[in-house]
Scaffold this active site. Structure first.
Site, PDB file in Angstrom:
ATOM      1  N   ARG A  38       0.819  -1.070  -0.076  1.00 22.61           N
ATOM      2  CA  ARG A  38      -0.032  -0.085  -0.059  1.00 22.61           C
ATOM      3  C   ARG A  38       0.813   1.231   0.120  1.00 22.61           C
ATOM      4  O   ARG A  38       2.037   1.331   0.430  1.00 22.61           O
ATOM      5  CB  ARG A  38      -0.896  -0.063   1.265  1.00 22.61           C
ATOM      6  CG  ARG A  38      -0.318   0.048   2.610  1.00 22.61           C
ATOM      7  CD  ARG A  38      -0.910   0.536   3.786  1.00 22.61           C
ATOM      8  NE  ARG A  38      -0.332   0.280   5.021  1.00 22.61           N
ATOM      9  CZ  ARG A  38       0.692   0.971   5.428  1.00 22.61           C
ATOM     10  NH1 ARG A  38       1.196   2.146   4.747  1.00 22.61           N
ATOM     11  NH2 ARG A  38       1.081   0.682   6.757  1.00 22.61           N
ATOM     12  N   GLY A  39       0.251   2.506  -0.330  1.00 22.25           N
ATOM     13  CA  GLY A  39       1.030   3.687  -0.187  1.00 22.25           C
ATOM     14  C   GLY A  39       0.844   3.964   1.371  1.00 22.25           C
ATOM     15  O   GLY A  39       0.422   3.329   2.101  1.00 22.25           O
ATOM     16  N   GLY A  40       1.543   5.011   1.496  1.00 20.13           N
ATOM     17  CA  GLY A  40       1.978   5.454   3.011  1.00 20.13           C
ATOM     18  C   GLY A  40       3.060   4.905   3.795  1.00 20.13           C
ATOM     19  O   GLY A  40       3.798   4.111   3.105  1.00 20.13           O
TER      20      GLY A  40
ATOM     21  N   GLY B 248      -3.786   4.777   3.248  1.00 12.87           N
ATOM     22  CA  GLY B 248      -2.775   4.189   2.312  1.00 12.87           C
ATOM     23  C   GLY B 248      -3.418   3.191   1.394  1.00 12.87           C
ATOM     24  O   GLY B 248      -4.008   2.431   2.135  1.00 12.87           O
TER      25      GLY B 248
ATOM     26  N   GLY C 218      -6.566   0.917   2.480  1.00  9.00           N
ATOM     27  CA  GLY C 218      -7.691   1.943   2.570  1.00  9.00           C
ATOM     28  C   GLY C 218      -7.164   3.222   3.896  1.00  9.00           C
ATOM     29  O   GLY C 218      -6.105   4.055   3.672  1.00  9.00           O
TER      30      GLY C 218
ATOM     31  N   CYS D 213       5.004   7.773  13.115  1.00  8.40           N
ATOM     32  CA  CYS D 213       3.627   7.628  12.536  1.00  8.40           C
ATOM     33  C   CYS D 213       3.586   8.688  11.416  1.00  8.40           C
ATOM     34  O   CYS D 213       3.786   9.964  11.531  1.00  8.40           O
ATOM     35  CB  CYS D 213       2.656   7.846  13.520  1.00  8.40           C
ATOM     36  SG  CYS D 213       2.492   6.500  14.821  1.00  8.40           S
TER      37      CYS D 213
END
Length: 248
Positions: A90-92, A159, A170, A187
């Site tokens: 995922r992104g993030g 993400g 999500g 974080c």
């Protein structure tokens, strides 16, 4: 930047009802397997769409913008705590999943809905902003950040992954977790202090109420007029595989 909390674009939502899975606490690996299964089904029939709402036992995931250096615990302490570390697509950045944090996993045919990936992310953040607004909290985006902040502190992060124009992963929303544990990881992207809905509204909060509001706003923002509720899925009866879990 303040996020709009109401939809302003007509979407081509599937005729079928949104399948909403309200699952309680689920091991991360089992939830990921379920996402993959539902994503395969949606890819084969783009008149379908699903939303998974659940919590996870303590677990660390590292996304495409994350790094092992964002975890401030060594291998021995991670073992003592029972925290696993998993690299995900995922992104993030680096996320700590814990009880009291709601995981929001939409499985959507973005092409069927007429959504680009940036517009999908904007709407996902708008859903979370609308939920915060229900509790008189102002969710904003910080420069370069994917999530939402309240008073400069990260309360929700986004993400996503997309394959064949079907979304999975999500967002996470901190409802009422133990915030002390978040000191053990960096974080957000960029990094930020962490907060929760319960802390910001200065009063106890039922997770079921937040879950209800997320589902309500999600259906509205993504154009679903009907929702089918499920409280289990047969795939969760099987033991989650241990692949892609890092030994640290």
């Amino acid at each position: 930047m303040r996020l709009e909390s109401s939809p302003n674009l007509k979407l081509h939502a599937p005729d079928a009802a949104l399948q909403a899975y309200l699952l309680g606490s689920v091991e991360f690996g089992a939830a990921l397997d379920l996402q993959r299964l539902l994503a395969y089904q949606v890819a084969c029939n783009r008149d379908q769409a699903a939303l998974i709402l659940c919590e996870h036992p303590a677990h660390i995931t590292i996304g495409r913008q994350g790094s092992r250096t964002h975890v401030f615990l060594g291998a021995d302490e991670l073992r003592v705590r029972g925290w696993r570390v998993r690299w995900v697509n995922r992104g993030g950045g680096t996320w700590l999943h814990v009880p009291g944090q709601l995981a929001v996993y939409p499985i959507l045919p973005l092409d069927q809905l007429g959504l680009s990936i940036p517009e999908y992310l904007r709407r996902l953040r708008a859903v979370l902003a609308a939920v915060l607004d229900d509790f008189s909290l102002r969710g904003v985006t910080e420069a370069g950040a994917a999530g939402l902040h309240v008073g400069g502190r990260l309360v929700a992060d986004c993400g996503v992954a997309v394959r064949d124009w079907v979304s999975y992963y999500g967002a996470t929303l901190n409802v009422n977790p133990d915030l002390e544990v978040f000191r053990q990881i960096r974080c957000g992207v960029p990094p930020a202090a962490t907060t929760s809905v319960e802390r910001e509204r200065r009063g106890p909060l039922r997770s079921a109420l937040i879950r209800e509001r997320v589902l309500e706003h999600f259906a509205a923002h993504f154009g679903f007029s009907r929702t089918s509720l499920f409280f289990h899925h047969p795939s969760l009866l099987r033991k989650a595989p241990s692949d892609a879990v890092a030994a640290v």
